[in-house]
Design an enzyme around this catalytic site. Structure first.
Site, PDB file in Angstrom:
ATOM      1  N   HIS A 207       0.849  -1.205  -0.123  1.00  0.00           N
ATOM      2  CA  HIS A 207       0.215   0.041  -0.180  1.00  0.00           C
ATOM      3  C   HIS A 207       0.981   1.217   0.067  1.00  0.00           C
ATOM      4  CE1 HIS A 207      -3.116   3.050   1.260  1.00  0.00           C
ATOM      5  NE2 HIS A 207      -3.850   1.977   0.794  1.00  0.00           N
TER       6      HIS A 207
ATOM      7  N   ASP B  36      -8.139  -5.283  -0.072  1.00  0.00           N
ATOM      8  CA  ASP B  36      -8.564  -6.049  -1.262  1.00  0.00           C
ATOM      9  C   ASP B  36      -7.879  -7.560  -1.061  1.00  0.00           C
ATOM     10  OD1 ASP B  36      -7.656  -3.326  -3.001  1.00  0.00           O
ATOM     11  OD2 ASP B  36      -9.784  -4.237  -2.731  1.00  0.00           O
TER      12      ASP B  36
HETATM   13  C1  SDX Z   1      -6.335   0.148  -3.018  1.00  0.00           C
HETATM   14  O1  SDX Z   1      -4.489   4.597  -2.072  1.00  0.00           O
HETATM   15  C2  SDX Z   1      -5.527   4.124  -1.396  1.00  0.00           C
HETATM   16  O2  SDX Z   1      -5.690   4.461  -0.521  1.00  0.00           O
HETATM   17  C3  SDX Z   1      -5.968   2.830  -2.123  1.00  0.00           C
HETATM   18  C4  SDX Z   1      -6.924   1.860  -1.369  1.00  0.00           C
HETATM   19  C5  SDX Z   1      -8.353   2.773  -1.182  1.00  0.00           C
HETATM   20  O3  SDX Z   1      -9.023   2.268  -0.407  1.00  0.00           O
HETATM   21  O4  SDX Z   1      -8.778   3.441  -1.893  1.00  0.00           O
HETATM   22  O5  SDX Z   1      -6.435   1.490  -0.151  1.00  0.00           O
HETATM   23  C6  SDX Z   1      -7.526   0.598  -2.176  1.00  0.00           C
HETATM   24  O6  SDX Z   1      -5.893   0.406  -3.983  1.00  0.00           O
HETATM   25  C7  SDX Z   1      -5.378  -0.931  -2.388  1.00  0.00           C
HETATM   26  C8  SDX Z   1      -4.273  -1.428  -3.068  1.00  0.00           C
HETATM   27  C9  SDX Z   1      -4.742  -2.519  -3.892  1.00  0.00           C
HETATM   28  N1  SDX Z   1      -3.575  -2.877  -4.739  1.00  0.00           N
HETATM   29  C10 SDX Z   1      -2.930  -3.985  -4.980  1.00  0.00           C
HETATM   30  O7  SDX Z   1      -2.937  -5.009  -3.765  1.00  0.00           O
HETATM   31  C11 SDX Z   1      -1.962  -4.237  -6.070  1.00  0.00           C
HETATM   32  C12 SDX Z   1      -0.686  -4.970  -5.693  1.00  0.00           C
HETATM   33  N2  SDX Z   1      -0.141  -3.775  -4.691  1.00  0.00           N
HETATM   34  C13 SDX Z   1       0.990  -3.075  -5.516  1.00  0.00           C
HETATM   35  O8  SDX Z   1       0.719  -2.844  -6.547  1.00  0.00           O
HETATM   36  C14 SDX Z   1       1.378  -1.770  -4.685  1.00  0.00           C
HETATM   37  O9  SDX Z   1       1.646  -2.148  -3.399  1.00  0.00           O
HETATM   38  C15 SDX Z   1       0.467  -0.415  -4.734  1.00  0.00           C
HETATM   39  C16 SDX Z   1       0.035  -0.208  -6.038  1.00  0.00           C
HETATM   40  C17 SDX Z   1      -0.637  -0.798  -3.803  1.00  0.00           C
HETATM   41  C18 SDX Z   1       1.303   0.447  -3.990  1.00  0.00           C
HETATM   42  O10 SDX Z   1       2.399   0.753  -4.810  1.00  0.00           O
HETATM   43  P1  SDX Z   1       3.516   1.863  -4.374  1.00  0.00           P
HETATM   44  O11 SDX Z   1       2.978   2.601  -3.314  1.00  0.00           O
HETATM   45  O12 SDX Z   1       3.773   2.719  -5.739  1.00  0.00           O
HETATM   46  O13 SDX Z   1       4.858   1.381  -4.119  1.00  0.00           O
HETATM   47  P2  SDX Z   1       5.808   0.722  -5.285  1.00  0.00           P
HETATM   48  O14 SDX Z   1       4.892  -0.008  -6.359  1.00  0.00           O
HETATM   49  O15 SDX Z   1       6.909   1.881  -5.399  1.00  0.00           O
HETATM   50  O16 SDX Z   1       6.554  -0.345  -4.344  1.00  0.00           O
HETATM   51  C19 SDX Z   1       7.596  -0.254  -3.367  1.00  0.00           C
HETATM   52  C20 SDX Z   1       8.310  -1.630  -3.478  1.00  0.00           C
HETATM   53  C21 SDX Z   1       8.645  -1.858  -4.746  1.00  0.00           C
HETATM   54  O17 SDX Z   1       9.896  -2.464  -4.798  1.00  0.00           O
HETATM   55  P3  SDX Z   1      11.458  -1.698  -5.183  1.00  0.00           P
HETATM   56  O18 SDX Z   1      11.337  -0.903  -6.611  1.00  0.00           O
HETATM   57  O19 SDX Z   1      11.481  -0.548  -4.162  1.00  0.00           O
HETATM   58  O20 SDX Z   1      12.343  -2.668  -5.108  1.00  0.00           O
HETATM   59  O21 SDX Z   1       7.590  -2.574  -2.942  1.00  0.00           O
HETATM   60  C22 SDX Z   1       7.433  -3.629  -4.181  1.00  0.00           C
HETATM   61  C23 SDX Z   1       7.745  -2.808  -5.316  1.00  0.00           C
HETATM   62  O22 SDX Z   1       8.260  -3.696  -6.200  1.00  0.00           O
HETATM   63  N3  SDX Z   1       6.090  -3.926  -4.053  1.00  0.00           N
HETATM   64  C24 SDX Z   1       5.521  -5.329  -4.277  1.00  0.00           C
HETATM   65  C25 SDX Z   1       4.198  -5.228  -4.212  1.00  0.00           C
HETATM   66  N4  SDX Z   1       3.941  -3.964  -3.907  1.00  0.00           N
HETATM   67  C26 SDX Z   1       4.810  -3.295  -3.664  1.00  0.00           C
HETATM   68  N5  SDX Z   1       6.332  -6.403  -4.450  1.00  0.00           N
HETATM   69  C27 SDX Z   1       5.546  -7.274  -4.576  1.00  0.00           C
HETATM   70  N6  SDX Z   1       4.052  -7.488  -4.515  1.00  0.00           N
HETATM   71  C28 SDX Z   1       3.542  -6.483  -4.220  1.00  0.00           C
HETATM   72  N7  SDX Z   1       2.240  -6.430  -3.884  1.00  0.00           N
END
Ligand code: SDX
Length: 461
Positions: free
Chosen positions: A323, A380
């Site tokens: 998140h 989710d």
């Molecule tokens: C919702 O914003 C909100 O409040 C949203 C929400 C709401 O109520 O409105 O809470 C609802 O959208 C919840 C999120 C649902 N999405 C997912 O579950 C999809 C999987 N999650 C990721 O795609 C990700 O965690 C996000 C999109 C939720 C957040 O992404 P960020 O904040 O842009 O973080 P990032 O992509 O920069 O990740 C930081 C690091 C990265 O690694 P590095 O590049 O630093 O080495 O963490 C890793 C990412 O690769 N990472 C993950 C991961 N999520 C982040 N690695 C593996 N699996 C994951 N799920």
């Protein structure tokens, strides 16, 4: 869109802070004082509203990882502590002691309603659950196998073609009418998208039923028999809607605010929010979690997928994990997991996906990668398992999210219109393209192999 009349004395803005930050340009030695703002919990921000005007310097923050886009009184999140408050009330208390209609009133109007206020709000919402008869023909334009979120985007946007009495955003009574209409109609619109996919008739909402009971009946009733409401499922749906009601400046709410900042009508703004929510990185994640669990299949393959989630060369991510703001447990996920056990227990369902999800969660939370990156289950991760157990098809999971989030969207839209600081959202950019160059007539240009496809022009991460 007329300028908002200043309602408060022009004195200190809410959250004003006498202190400031100093910005120094080390290239020129120039320094500027930037005013500070202080949030309700003492968090200090740099107010850069006048930065470009005073310095000619822009900030760069794609994804707004370090940027507050607005001021708001509605929802507070402490990502480090896993805290979520709506108008100061914790999500845990609201989920266990309130109901969705009361939470809608709280988000929209700022206070918990008195018994009289709640009764009249409930009644007003019930007055707007029906759809105009001609509206039903909109559904007929879609293929039966259209994704229900595609229908939601189209049909909600089309509300502005019907309800001309609630699109003047400068009329406060029209703003309220549009807000109540949207909250009231979303279950009807969503349920009809599902019924349309089945080729079934559209059941009318009933005023003797509560909001979640109406949603369940419109989704699952069969015209040939009386539909019996299961009170445990109705309570579970009500709680799921509370958990999805609002979440400060997430992507879809920010989309609604940006659309609303141009003066667009409320129905168009909410349609834009639905479109943004649909993405798998946002509200579409609940559908993606179920697909991921189906692909993993069994606990014996969890290790393989955890490894893929950690592999930078693999685009696979653990859906329902991570998140932008929570670097601790998403408090909604905790409530959702408890509800999951309750619902599957009542339904007597022993869903292997729940066991798989719990095994996945346990293994991930013991893995250094997830611990170091503070990746926890989000709202989710469990919601899809509950909804599937209740009979919702996977394609309807994000529709349920949109039904819950509509009150958050309209509450932020209402707050944005009242905010004296607010103006049309128009970010700038860091331009890295060509400098000025002269036009070359086509006869003077080089030639390429006719077979050159365009794909290489798209590139891609
Ligand atoms: C919702 O914003 C909100 O409040 C949203 C929400 C709401 O109520 O409105 O809470 C609802 O959208 C919840 C999120 C649902 N999405 C997912 O579950 C999809 C999987 N999650 C990721 O795609 C990700 O965690 C996000 C999109 C939720 C957040 O992404 P960020 O904040 O842009 O973080 P990032 O992509 O920069 O990740 C930081 C690091 C990265 O690694 P590095 O590049 O630093 O080495 O963490 C890793 C990412 O690769 N990472 C993950 C991961 N999520 C982040 N690695 C593996 N699996 C994951 N799920």
């Amino acid at each position: 869109m007329s300028r908002k009349p200043r309602t408060s004395a022009p004195g200190a803005a809410k959250g004003a802070d006498a202190s400031s930050f100093t910005l120094t340009d080390n290239a020129t030695g120039q320094s500027w004082q930037l005013p500070a703002r202080t949030g309700a919990f003492g968090n200090r921000l740099i107010d850069i509203k006048k930065l470009y005007g005073d310095t000619g310097v822009l900030t760069y923050d794609p994804g707004f990882t370090s940027t507050a886009s607005c001021q708001s009184d509605i929802t507070f999140i402490d990502g480090e502590k896993g805290v979520l408050l709506h108008r100061g009330y914790s999500i845990e208390e609201l989920a266990s002691r309130s109901d969705f209609m009361e939470t809608c009133y709280l988000l929209l109007y700022g206070e918990l309603p008195t018994p009289e206020q709640k009764a009249s709000f409930d009644a007003d919402i019930k007055n707007h659950t029906l759809m105009h008869d001609q509206f039903i023909s909109f559904y007929k334009g879609f293929m039966r196998n259209a994704h229900p979120m595609a229908i939601m985007v189209g049909v909600v946007g089309a509300l502005s073609a019907f309800y001309h009495d609630s699109i003047d955003i400068n009329d406060l009574s029209q703003r309220q009418l549009a807000a109540h209409r949207l909250i009231a109609k979303m279950p009807t619109i969503g349920a009809y998208a599902y019924k349309y996919s089945l080729g079934m008739s559209f059941p009318m909402p009933r005023n003797d039923l509560s909001y979640p009971e109406n949603l369940l009946r419109m989704m699952f009733s069969n015209p040939a028999e009386e539909y019996k409401i299961n009170p445990v499922l109705a309570r579970a749906i009500d709680r799921i809607l509370i958990l999805h009601a609002d979440h400060e400046q997430n992507a879809s709410t920010s989309t609604v605010r940006l659309a609303g900042s141009s003066g667009a009508n409320p129905y168009a703004c909410i349609a834009a929010g639905i479109a943004s929510l649909w993405g798998p990185a946002h509200g579409g994640a609940n559908e993606a979690v179920l697909k991921m669990l189906e692909e993993i299949g069994g606990v014996e393959r969890v290790g393989e997928y955890i490894a893929r989630a950690k592999d930078k060369s693999d685009s696979f991510r653990l859906m329902g994990f991570g998140h932008r703001v929570y670097k601790n447990y998403d408090p909604r996920a905790t409530v959702m997991r408890k509800t999951c056990h309750e619902v599957l227990g009542v339904l007597g369902i022993d869903d292997p996906k729940l066991k798989l999800a719990m095994a996945l969660e346990k293994i991930a939370l013991e893995d250094d990668y997830f611990v170091e990156k503070k990746l926890y289950p989000n709202v989710d991760f469990y919601s899809g398992i509950i909804l599937k157990a209740m009979g919702f098809p996977t394609s309807m999971f994000t529709v349920m999210f949109a039904i819950g989030r509509t009150v958050g969207w309209v509450s932020h839209w209402k707050e944005m219109l009242k905010d004296e600081d607010q103006k049309i959202g128009r970010p700038r950019q860091l331009y890295l393209g060509h400098k000025k160059r002269k036009y070359i007539p086509i006869d003077n240009r080089g030639h390429t192999d006719k077979k050159t496809s365009w794909s290489w022009l798209w590139g891609g991460r």
